[in-house]
Design a protein around this motif. Sequence first.
Motif, PDB file in Angstrom:
ATOM      1  N   SER A 194      41.509 -36.601  46.431  1.00  0.00           N
ATOM      2  CA  SER A 194      42.358 -37.567  47.400  1.00  0.00           C
ATOM      3  C   SER A 194      41.581 -38.836  47.652  1.00  0.00           C
ATOM      4  CB  SER A 194      42.509 -37.053  48.859  1.00  0.00           C
ATOM      5  OG  SER A 194      41.364 -36.837  49.529  1.00  0.00           O
ATOM      6  N   LEU A 195      40.472 -39.152  47.109  1.00  0.00           N
ATOM      7  CA  LEU A 195      39.662 -40.130  47.321  1.00  0.00           C
ATOM      8  C   LEU A 195      40.139 -41.475  46.322  1.00  0.00           C
ATOM      9  CD1 LEU A 195      37.153 -41.150  48.668  1.00  0.00           C
ATOM     10  CD2 LEU A 195      35.812 -40.434  46.938  1.00  0.00           C
ATOM     11  N   SER A 196      40.480 -42.490  47.134  1.00  0.00           N
ATOM     12  CA  SER A 196      40.875 -43.686  46.478  1.00  0.00           C
ATOM     13  C   SER A 196      40.503 -45.254  47.147  1.00  0.00           C
ATOM     14  CB  SER A 196      42.533 -43.723  46.408  1.00  0.00           C
ATOM     15  OG  SER A 196      43.026 -43.861  47.811  1.00  0.00           O
ATOM     16  N   VAL A 197      40.608 -45.889  46.316  1.00  0.00           N
ATOM     17  CA  VAL A 197      40.114 -47.304  47.001  1.00  0.00           C
ATOM     18  C   VAL A 197      41.112 -48.168  46.562  1.00  0.00           C
ATOM     19  CG1 VAL A 197      38.298 -49.227  46.945  1.00  0.00           C
ATOM     20  CG2 VAL A 197      37.804 -46.894  46.390  1.00  0.00           C
ATOM     21  N   GLY A 198      41.901 -48.691  47.677  1.00  0.00           N
ATOM     22  CA  GLY A 198      43.158 -49.684  47.569  1.00  0.00           C
ATOM     23  C   GLY A 198      42.708 -50.956  47.304  1.00  0.00           C
ATOM     24  N   LYS A 199      43.650 -51.805  46.653  1.00  0.00           N
ATOM     25  CA  LYS A 199      43.258 -53.449  46.392  1.00  0.00           C
ATOM     26  C   LYS A 199      43.152 -53.753  47.950  1.00  0.00           C
ATOM     27  CE  LYS A 199      46.234 -53.201  42.153  1.00  0.00           C
ATOM     28  NZ  LYS A 199      47.290 -53.420  41.599  1.00  0.00           N
ATOM     29  N   ASP A 200      43.611 -53.470  48.855  1.00  0.00           N
ATOM     30  CA  ASP A 200      43.363 -54.033  50.143  1.00  0.00           C
ATOM     31  C   ASP A 200      41.889 -53.682  50.703  1.00  0.00           C
ATOM     32  OD1 ASP A 200      43.436 -51.174  50.425  1.00  0.00           O
ATOM     33  OD2 ASP A 200      45.096 -51.382  52.168  1.00  0.00           O
ATOM     34  N   GLY A 201      41.143 -52.882  49.883  1.00  0.00           N
ATOM     35  CA  GLY A 201      39.701 -52.791  50.239  1.00  0.00           C
ATOM     36  C   GLY A 201      39.386 -51.434  51.111  1.00  0.00           C
ATOM     37  N   VAL A 202      40.421 -50.706  51.489  1.00  0.00           N
ATOM     38  CA  VAL A 202      40.827 -49.539  52.303  1.00  0.00           C
ATOM     39  C   VAL A 202      40.231 -48.421  51.242  1.00  0.00           C
ATOM     40  CG1 VAL A 202      41.915 -48.052  53.630  1.00  0.00           C
ATOM     41  CG2 VAL A 202      42.290 -50.450  53.780  1.00  0.00           C
ATOM     42  N   VAL A 203      39.286 -47.669  51.604  1.00  0.00           N
ATOM     43  CA  VAL A 203      38.864 -46.310  51.162  1.00  0.00           C
ATOM     44  C   VAL A 203      39.705 -45.155  51.882  1.00  0.00           C
ATOM     45  CG1 VAL A 203      37.078 -44.498  50.545  1.00  0.00           C
ATOM     46  CG2 VAL A 203      36.453 -47.195  50.792  1.00  0.00           C
ATOM     47  N   ARG A 204      40.619 -44.472  51.047  1.00  0.00           N
ATOM     48  CA  ARG A 204      41.254 -43.272  51.712  1.00  0.00           C
ATOM     49  C   ARG A 204      40.915 -42.058  51.107  1.00  0.00           C
ATOM     50  NH1 ARG A 204      44.403 -47.876  50.780  1.00  0.00           N
ATOM     51  NH2 ARG A 204      45.392 -48.813  52.486  1.00  0.00           N
ATOM     52  N   PRO A 263      32.827 -51.688  50.436  1.00  0.00           N
ATOM     53  CA  PRO A 263      33.436 -50.439  50.122  1.00  0.00           C
ATOM     54  C   PRO A 263      33.274 -50.020  48.726  1.00  0.00           C
ATOM     55  CG  PRO A 263      35.120 -52.295  49.772  1.00  0.00           C
ATOM     56  CD  PRO A 263      33.907 -52.585  50.607  1.00  0.00           C
ATOM     57  N   ILE A 264      33.100 -48.601  48.255  1.00  0.00           N
ATOM     58  CA  ILE A 264      32.847 -48.171  46.897  1.00  0.00           C
ATOM     59  C   ILE A 264      33.868 -48.742  45.965  1.00  0.00           C
ATOM     60  CG2 ILE A 264      31.725 -46.319  47.932  1.00  0.00           C
ATOM     61  CD1 ILE A 264      34.450 -44.669  47.438  1.00  0.00           C
ATOM     62  N   ALA A 265      33.381 -49.400  44.763  1.00  0.00           N
ATOM     63  CA  ALA A 265      34.352 -49.683  43.873  1.00  0.00           C
ATOM     64  C   ALA A 265      35.188 -48.911  43.240  1.00  0.00           C
ATOM     65  CB  ALA A 265      33.407 -50.371  42.658  1.00  0.00           C
ATOM     66  N   THR A 266      35.095 -47.345  43.188  1.00  0.00           N
ATOM     67  CA  THR A 266      35.888 -46.625  42.562  1.00  0.00           C
ATOM     68  C   THR A 266      35.665 -45.333  43.204  1.00  0.00           C
ATOM     69  OG1 THR A 266      34.240 -45.736  41.040  1.00  0.00           O
ATOM     70  CG2 THR A 266      35.549 -47.622  40.238  1.00  0.00           C
ATOM     71  N   PRO A 267      36.916 -44.340  42.904  1.00  0.00           N
ATOM     72  CA  PRO A 267      36.874 -42.945  43.497  1.00  0.00           C
ATOM     73  C   PRO A 267      35.624 -42.156  42.871  1.00  0.00           C
ATOM     74  CG  PRO A 267      39.107 -43.509  43.019  1.00  0.00           C
ATOM     75  CD  PRO A 267      38.113 -44.606  42.400  1.00  0.00           C
TER      76      PRO A 267
END
Length: 169
Positions: free
Chosen positions: A67-77, A149-153
């Motif tokens: 489920s880990l993702s990093v959006g273009k908005d800088g939010v880690v989900r 934020p991390i750059a990638t999942p």
Amino acid sequence: MKRLFPVFVVLFVASNVSAGLLTDEDPDAPKWEEEVPQLPEFPREANLREFYVSATTPHRYFIDGTSLSVGKDGVVRYTLVVRTRGGVTNITFEGMRCATGQYKIYATGRADGTWAVARRSEWRPITDKPTYRHHAALAHDFFCPIGNPIATPEEGREALRLGKHPSVN
């Protein structure tokens, strides 16, 4: 004759600063806009990665690596799974905004394996207090090393595998 104007100006400015109306942000900078997140698949046991919070917590904490993702908005989900010593499991789909030190709950997991969208989904400060220590641990040790934020999942999954992000001392 007494002058009241300077006192009024001080009170006006102080009240607006505390209300967040006056900031040091660049007014010409583009305004941050949050992406609309997509709910992930419900977590599966095989995808859960446990992470350390503290020696004093009786709970166990997991992130669903898929489920880990990093959006273009800088939010880690991510999907967070918390298991209490008493056997209760809480599941939430959350976002972490490293730039502001905040987290947000988008949805909670139901017992039937579906999501319920959070009624009050708002950004809250990450605090290092016992009740919410897991957010501080996720931010500091895994998803927001050095405040970024991390750059990638994959970077986040590797940090979880190692027990902390490589840039964290």
